[in-house]
Design an enzyme around this catalytic site. Structure first.
Site, mmCIF file in Angstrom:
data_model
loop_
_atom_site.group_PDB
_atom_site.id
_atom_site.type_symbol
_atom_site.label_atom_id
_atom_site.label_comp_id
_atom_site.label_asym_id
_atom_site.label_seq_id
_atom_site.Cartn_x
_atom_site.Cartn_y
_atom_site.Cartn_z
ATOM 1 N N GLU A 223 1.123 3.822 7.348
ATOM 2 C CA GLU A 223 0.038 3.455 6.454
ATOM 3 C C GLU A 223 -0.553 4.714 5.793
ATOM 4 O OE1 GLU A 223 0.234 0.572 5.808
ATOM 5 O OE2 GLU A 223 -0.520 -0.869 7.256
ATOM 6 N N ASP B 118 0.825 -1.217 0.000
ATOM 7 C CA ASP B 118 0.000 0.000 0.000
ATOM 8 C C ASP B 118 0.862 1.271 0.000
ATOM 9 O OD1 ASP B 118 1.000 0.026 2.578
ATOM 10 O OD2 ASP B 118 -0.956 -0.024 3.583
#
Ligand code: GLP
Length: 265
Positions: free
Chosen positions: A143, A136
């Site tokens: 994140e 990702d």
């Protein structure tokens, strides 16, 4: 940022290991920032090899890892402490006391994050930071939507990350801890030099976003575009979606810094 494209994942890993070895020889007290993940395993194998065959000395260097899972003990088979001990620390002559990872079992996790930041500063800051990239686009466990000025803190992991790291936990994403302590993007950007290793076709699309896309907290690796000295070492497969391939190859062939690495090209 510079992108170095090498024929395969083994040559890419060798390049990273040789850069680390060169920095360490130039400064035996180097403060190394370390990363985990399957990609990095090959680089550590090469570093261990250089230690064995050329006597690369780790006795005075110190290390700080990017991240550690919350809620599993250091001796858990899937902890990053265990990964680092097995892959690198137990194979070279580094004193264990010089190796640092956040403590994911700390009673006060906020305090542990502050302590970790302070210990990096006390060591003089990170001289060379190794990085991988998550599917990702994360660096460390930063994140999507992580603040680009963030410092070491707790983070919830995305379903994509749980999926990506499931093979190390018996294949089931439900077994992967859902939270981790990670250096922040800001912590990583403070390193004197950053070196990212990215290999394999599965990383091609996210690598192109990180390197050639806009700087965005949706892909925290894109923040490396702000780093004053960041090099990204990739194999042909990971490079396959980059638009500037010819230019990156030209720079690698012509920059004097890379002359001694041309045998890997
Ligand atoms: C984990 C680590 C990251 C690393 C990533 C890459 O998520 N926290 O620091 O970059 O793995 O993993 P792999 O090399 O297995 O694709």
């Amino acid at each position: 940022m510079e992108v170095i494209i090498l024929p395969d994942r083994h040559k890419a890993a060798q390049m990273v290991a040789r850069i680390v070895a060169k920095e360490l020889r130039a400064n035996l007290r180097l403060v190394l920032g370390l990363a985990t993940g399957r990609t990095m395993e090959r680089a550590y194998d090469c570093l261990v090899d250089i230690h064995r065959t050329e006597g690369l000395d780790f006795s005075l260097c110190s290390t700080f890892n990017l991240d550690e899972y919350i809620g599993i003990p250091a001796d858990h088979p899937c902890s990053y402490r265990r990964y680092m001990d097995e892959r690198l620390f137990d194979q070279v002559n580094i004193p264990k006391a010089n190796t640092h990872l956040p403590d994911g079992m700390a009673k006060d996790l906020g305090e542990e994050c502050r302590r970790y930041e302070a210990s990096i500063v006390a060591a003089g800051g990170i001289g060379l930071q190794l990085l991988g990239i998550g599917s990702d686009g994360h660096i460390g466990f930063n994140e999507p939507l992580s603040a680009l000025r963030s410092r070491t803190r707790e983070k919830a992991l995305t379903p994509a990350t749980l999926e990506q790291n499931a093979p190390m936990f018996g294949g089931d994403p439900a077994n992967v801890p859902r939270r981790a302590i990670t250096m922040g993007v800001g912590t990583i950007l403070d390193s004197a030099r950053a070196l990212m290793l990215v290999t394999g076709e599965s990383k091609a699309s996210i690598l192109a976003k990180a390197v050639e896309g806009p700087i965005t907290s949706m892909v925290t690796a894109s923040a490396l575009q702000l780093h004053p000295r960041c090099q990204v070492v990739v194999d042909e497969e990971a490079a396959s979606e980059l638009k500037g391939i010819d230019y990156y190859r030209w720079v690698f062939a012509n920059e004097p810094e890379w002359a001694e690495f041309q045998d890997l090209a």
